[in-house]
Design a protein around this motif. Structure first.
Motif, mmCIF file in Angstrom:
data_model
loop_
_atom_site.group_PDB
_atom_site.id
_atom_site.type_symbol
_atom_site.label_atom_id
_atom_site.label_comp_id
_atom_site.label_asym_id
_atom_site.label_seq_id
_atom_site.Cartn_x
_atom_site.Cartn_y
_atom_site.Cartn_z
ATOM 1 N N ARG A 32 0.812 -1.221 0.000
ATOM 2 C CA ARG A 32 0.000 0.000 0.000
ATOM 3 C C ARG A 32 0.845 1.269 0.000
ATOM 4 O O ARG A 32 0.275 2.365 0.007
ATOM 5 N N CYS A 33 2.151 1.148 0.041
ATOM 6 C CA CYS A 33 2.995 2.340 0.035
ATOM 7 C C CYS A 33 2.798 3.091 -1.278
ATOM 8 O O CYS A 33 2.826 2.485 -2.356
ATOM 9 N N ARG A 34 2.635 4.399 -1.185
ATOM 10 C CA ARG A 34 2.333 5.213 -2.362
ATOM 11 C C ARG A 34 3.581 5.594 -3.157
ATOM 12 O O ARG A 34 3.487 6.321 -4.141
ATOM 13 N N PHE A 35 4.745 5.065 -2.730
ATOM 14 C CA PHE A 35 6.005 5.423 -3.376
ATOM 15 C C PHE A 35 6.735 4.206 -3.931
ATOM 16 O O PHE A 35 7.800 4.345 -4.529
ATOM 17 N N ASP A 37 6.959 0.371 -5.960
ATOM 18 C CA ASP A 37 6.425 -0.704 -6.803
ATOM 19 C C ASP A 37 7.367 -1.908 -6.820
ATOM 20 O O ASP A 37 7.311 -2.760 -7.704
ATOM 21 N N TYR A 141 0.743 10.433 4.061
ATOM 22 C CA TYR A 141 1.213 10.716 2.702
ATOM 23 C C TYR A 141 1.857 9.487 2.050
ATOM 24 O O TYR A 141 1.535 9.136 0.912
ATOM 25 N N LEU A 142 2.715 8.806 2.767
ATOM 26 C CA LEU A 142 3.424 7.664 2.190
ATOM 27 C C LEU A 142 2.651 6.354 2.295
ATOM 28 O O LEU A 142 2.850 5.454 1.493
ATOM 29 N N GLY A 143 1.791 6.241 3.321
ATOM 30 C CA GLY A 143 1.020 5.009 3.499
ATOM 31 C C GLY A 143 1.864 3.828 3.902
ATOM 32 O O GLY A 143 1.639 2.699 3.448
ATOM 33 N N LYS A 144 2.809 4.037 4.802
ATOM 34 C CA LYS A 144 3.823 3.027 5.103
ATOM 35 C C LYS A 144 3.304 1.854 5.932
ATOM 36 O O LYS A 144 3.791 0.739 5.800
ATOM 37 N N ARG A 199 4.381 4.355 -9.073
ATOM 38 C CA ARG A 199 3.497 4.776 -8.003
ATOM 39 C C ARG A 199 3.266 6.280 -8.023
ATOM 40 O O ARG A 199 3.988 7.027 -8.703
ATOM 41 N N PRO A 200 2.238 6.773 -7.307
ATOM 42 C CA PRO A 200 1.848 8.185 -7.408
ATOM 43 C C PRO A 200 2.888 9.186 -6.935
ATOM 44 O O PRO A 200 2.999 10.277 -7.503
ATOM 45 N N ILE A 201 3.635 8.863 -5.877
ATOM 46 C CA ILE A 201 4.595 9.826 -5.348
ATOM 47 C C ILE A 201 5.841 9.840 -6.225
ATOM 48 O O ILE A 201 6.407 8.799 -6.545
#
Length: 244
Positions: A32-35, A37, A141-144, A199-201
């Protein structure tokens, strides 16, 4: 699905000399991390994973008696045959220290894993990607997926941390704080400069320029700080080759 064709074995000669292998497992179960892949380098086929992993582990020589094992997840995402092969290779080459990665969500599996290798005379060093010690920024923000804001609590389980720098919203002060916090609580830190991926970020060139100008010269010679300006700086890894 994207296909990776990375280099999977290298020798690191500076700072903390060691061999490193990038193995393949089921992939990160968080995803689920937005940064990140990185989980694309994975397969549900344990037999195929073991065949690939064994090929890389047979390259290990024990030159520095230390080995780092990375994969696109945690040690729990590697198949049992691969874990047994790692132990066998370490015993064969008198490797006495192995570094593994683990997501915070698997922290309760660490103690037994340490004991398993300690019984073979091998000390484990566990690393986690904390990315930043600003918990609000990290989770919103990052979803870590780290449900504590305490570096001390994280250090109960982990010896080393990775930091992610060069992303929007960071400043010289916030990056310095992350590095100093990491050094205060952990044996080593690894600074990863953000690389663009699917990823989005995305990386912020202005933040990377600040890091390069103000922090890189300060920490590049620190024996406890690894700095990866590129994600292949350790000699392993690669880019997405094509889709199919």
């Amino acid at each position: 699905m994207e296909e990776f064709t990375p280099n999977r074995y290298a020798v690191i000669h500076e700072k903390n000399p060691r061999e490193i292998v990038m193995l393949r497992g089921r992939g990160c179960s968080w995803r689920r991390c937005r940064f990140c892949d990185y989980h694309l380098d994975s397969s549900p086929d344990e037999g195929a994973n073991f065949a690939l992993n064994k090929e890389q582990l047979l390259k290990v020589t024990g030159i520095y008696r230390k080995l780092e094992v990375i994969n696109s997840g945690s040690f729990v995402d590697l198949d049992e045959a691969t874990l047994s092969q790692i132990a066998e290779v370490c015993q064969k080459h008198n490797i006495c220290q192995v570094h593994f990665e683990c997501h915070w969500r698997h922290r309760d599996a660490i103690a037994d894993f340490r004991r398993r290798f300690a019984g073979l005379g091998i000390t484990l060093k566990l690393k986690t990607g904390v990315e930043t010690f600003d918990a609000l920024f990290r989770e919103s923000y990052l979803g870590k997926g780290i449900d504590t804001d305490s570096p001390k609590e994280i250090a109960r389980y982990f010896d080393e941390v990775c930091l992610l720098l060069g992303i929007p919203g960071q400043t010289a002060e916030s990056m310095e704080h992350d590095i100093q916090t990491g050094l205060a609580h952990f044996e080593r830190i690894c600074v990863n400069i953000m690389q663009e991926n699917l990823r989005p970020i995305k990386p912020d060139p202005r933040v990377i320029a600040i890091f390069s100008r103000e922090l890189y010269p300060k920490y590049i010679k620190d024996s406890r700080v690894d700095i990866l300006m590129e994600n292949t700086a350790f000699g392993v890894g690669g880019v997405v080759e094509h889709a199919k």
